[in-house]
Design a protein around this motif. Sequence first.
Motif, short mmCIF file in Angstrom:
data_model
loop_
_atom_site.label_atom_id
_atom_site.label_comp_id
_atom_site.label_asym_id
_atom_site.label_seq_id
_atom_site.Cartn_x
_atom_site.Cartn_y
_atom_site.Cartn_z
N LYS A 143 0.84 -1.20 0.00
CA LYS A 143 0.00 0.00 0.00
C LYS A 143 0.88 1.25 0.00
O LYS A 143 0.60 2.22 -0.72
CB LYS A 143 -0.93 -0.01 1.21
CG LYS A 143 -1.80 1.23 1.36
CD LYS A 143 -2.81 1.37 0.24
CE LYS A 143 -3.71 2.58 0.48
NZ LYS A 143 -4.61 2.83 -0.61
N ALA A 144 1.96 1.23 0.78
CA ALA A 144 2.89 2.36 0.80
C ALA A 144 3.47 2.59 -0.59
O ALA A 144 3.56 3.74 -1.06
CB ALA A 144 4.01 2.11 1.81
N ILE A 145 3.84 1.52 -1.26
CA ILE A 145 4.41 1.61 -2.60
C ILE A 145 3.36 2.11 -3.60
O ILE A 145 3.68 2.89 -4.51
CB ILE A 145 5.01 0.25 -3.02
CG1 ILE A 145 6.27 -0.02 -2.18
CG2 ILE A 145 5.32 0.22 -4.51
CD1 ILE A 145 6.79 -1.44 -2.27
N GLU A 146 2.13 1.68 -3.42
CA GLU A 146 1.04 2.15 -4.27
C GLU A 146 0.90 3.68 -4.14
O GLU A 146 0.65 4.38 -5.13
CB GLU A 146 -0.26 1.46 -3.84
CG GLU A 146 -1.50 1.85 -4.60
CD GLU A 146 -2.73 1.18 -4.01
OE1 GLU A 146 -3.73 1.89 -3.79
OE2 GLU A 146 -2.69 -0.04 -3.75
N LEU A 147 1.07 4.18 -2.94
CA LEU A 147 0.97 5.62 -2.70
C LEU A 147 2.21 6.39 -3.17
O LEU A 147 2.12 7.56 -3.54
CB LEU A 147 0.74 5.89 -1.21
CG LEU A 147 -0.62 5.44 -0.67
CD1 LEU A 147 -0.63 5.47 0.85
CD2 LEU A 147 -1.74 6.29 -1.24
N ASP A 148 3.37 5.73 -3.13
CA ASP A 148 4.62 6.37 -3.55
C ASP A 148 5.50 5.32 -4.23
O ASP A 148 6.22 4.57 -3.56
CB ASP A 148 5.34 6.97 -2.34
CG ASP A 148 6.66 7.64 -2.71
OD1 ASP A 148 7.05 7.62 -3.90
OD2 ASP A 148 7.31 8.18 -1.79
N SER A 149 5.43 5.28 -5.54
CA SER A 149 6.15 4.24 -6.30
C SER A 149 7.67 4.40 -6.25
O SER A 149 8.39 3.52 -6.72
CB SER A 149 5.67 4.23 -7.75
OG SER A 149 5.98 5.46 -8.37
N HIS A 150 8.16 5.49 -5.69
CA HIS A 150 9.61 5.70 -5.56
C HIS A 150 10.08 5.59 -4.11
O HIS A 150 11.15 6.10 -3.76
CB HIS A 150 9.99 7.07 -6.14
CG HIS A 150 9.84 7.12 -7.61
ND1 HIS A 150 8.67 7.47 -8.23
CD2 HIS A 150 10.71 6.81 -8.61
CE1 HIS A 150 8.83 7.39 -9.54
NE2 HIS A 150 10.05 6.99 -9.79
#
Length: 176
Positions: A92-99
């Motif tokens: 979910k964190a990666i979904e919000l910030d792919s970098h």
Amino acid sequence: VYLNLAVAYQDIGKPEEAIALYKKAIGLDSKKMKSYSNLAVLYATLGRKDEAVDILNKALKINQNNALIFGNLGTIYSMMGNNQEAVRLIKKAIELDSHYLVAYMNLGAIYADIGEKANAIAAYEQAIKINPNNAKAYYYLGKLYQDIDKTKESIASYKKVIAIDSLANIVEAPNK
């Protein structure tokens, strides 16, 4: 200012003073997610993981779109042995910030710990795409390739570590 003062107290090894100051910072600005995040990480390092989870859940009630909060919550769940929830939260964190480099590194470590080597490799490769000079990602990638008998890939990864960090002072523990 309270957030910065809390960090300073934490840096000099005065966690209880830091906790009080993080709480004060949250009381003054309940929307500043960095205060929640830092407090939760401090709680987790002190072994107070339930309190860390509670503070991050409070932060999520205020802001459900903060990658740092989801990433830290996932990391703490991993520390508590709940890897399934940890993976869900970090994704979910990666979904919000792919970098979000740290999220990929932590995801790779979790997958490696639970034996999902292909997923771990994919996570570390993504971390390398974000930061091609990330020696730790190459190191863990090299270890994973070595584990699955991909010697050429392992050697290439380790050589990349040395090219990036000639001292190759990589700590063995995953970046959790």
